[in-house]
Design an enzyme around this catalytic site. Structure first.
Site, short mmCIF file in Angstrom:
data_model
loop_
_atom_site.label_atom_id
_atom_site.label_comp_id
_atom_site.label_asym_id
_atom_site.label_seq_id
_atom_site.Cartn_x
_atom_site.Cartn_y
_atom_site.Cartn_z
N TYR A 62 70.80 -37.22 69.27
CA TYR A 62 71.21 -38.52 69.82
C TYR A 62 72.72 -38.75 69.67
CZ TYR A 62 66.23 -39.87 69.39
OH TYR A 62 64.87 -39.94 69.46
N GLY A 63 73.30 -38.13 68.66
CA GLY A 63 74.73 -38.35 68.40
C GLY A 63 75.02 -39.69 67.75
#
Length: 279
Positions: A62-63
């Site tokens: 997802y970062g």
């Protein structure tokens, strides 16, 4: 911070999962995990934590782990009052290394739940309290159960009235001691509106003086499924929290289940499934 008497779902090793999670995928997802830090997400997460949404869901792909870590730190909430999930997707070839990198980004010593492949070593190293998987089909789990030394405690996958999973899959997992967590639980009103459930959800929502979103979350909770959802708006957070206390009648549960089966809709992984595949 708001104090909420959270209902929980027990995992086979005794870990208790709060019945509703606040996600950091979808709208917050970064195409590149190294994209710039998002201070807006930190503010949203701090608002969610302040309202009592103590179950946070992240993943290396997802970062958003850096933002989750900063929000937790700035919230001032003791670590043992939170439930933090992350998923090792990008780094699955070396899961222990990937989880350690996730923990660095999260600024935590451990997570409460780690969903990935090749999970045994990470728990042995004390980096997570429980292990799970994400988006696994029944044949995946059947293969794992034949060979693993410790079965996954949870499977997080897309689940909603328009995708209830065929062949009794969800009850089968629960019978095997594998709890179920769902994403895109609100699909019938967010990404697949205009279906047969619209009138049913609206009618039930009016009866309970609530919203179709809260009704859908309550429906999943009534199935002993842990829904993960997200929003940037405080009023929507309140709406989600209200679903925890909302109790649908057995007939309302059945109506949603039955009418939901009239339509098939899959949001995630369409390329991997035939159009009529409900597994």
């Amino acid at each position: 911070m708001a104090t909420i008497d959270w209902p929980t779902v027990p995992l086979k090793d005794g870990v208790l999962v709060p019945i509703l999670g606040f996600g950091t995928g979808t709208a917050w997802y970064k195409d590149d995990p190294n994209d710039p830090f998002n201070p807006e997400l930190v503010l949203v997460l701090k608002a969610a934590l302040a309202k009592g949404l103590i179950h946070l869901d992240a993943a290396d792909s997802y970062g958003t782990e850096r933002e989750v870590g900063v929000a937790i730190k700035e919230s001032g909430i003791p670590r043992d009052k939170l439930f933090v999930t992350t998923k090792v997707l990008e780094g699955w070839r070396d899961a222990p290394k990937a989880l350690k990198e996730s923990l660095e980004r999260l600024q935590l010593d451990y997570v409460d739940l780690n969903c990935l492949r090749g999970h045994r070593l990470t728990k042995a190293a004390g980096l997570t309290r429980a292990i799970g998987v994400s988006n696994f089909q029944r044949h995946h789990l059947e293969a794992i159960l034949k060979t693993c030394t410790e079965p996954p405690a949870l499977n997080q996958l897309e689940y909603h009235p328009y995708l209830q999973r065929s062949d009794n899959y969800v009850p089968w997992m629960q019978q095997k001691g594998i709890q179920v967590s769902s994403f895109k639980t609100l699909a019938p009103v967010t990404v697949a509106p205009g279906g047969p459930l619209d009138a049913v959800l609206s009618s039930i929502a009016v009866k309970h003086a609530t919203t179709p979103d809260a009704v859908l979350l309550s429906w999943a909770i009534g199935k002993t499924v842990v829904p993960i959802t997200t929003t940037s708006k405080g009023e929507r957070m309140d709406e989600y929290l209200s679903a925890v206390a909302l109790k649908l009648s057995p007939q309302e549960q059945e109506d949603i289940t039955k009418v939901g089966l009239e339509r098939h809709f899959r949001w995630w992984g369409k390329a991997f499934f035939k159009p009529d595949d409900r597994s």
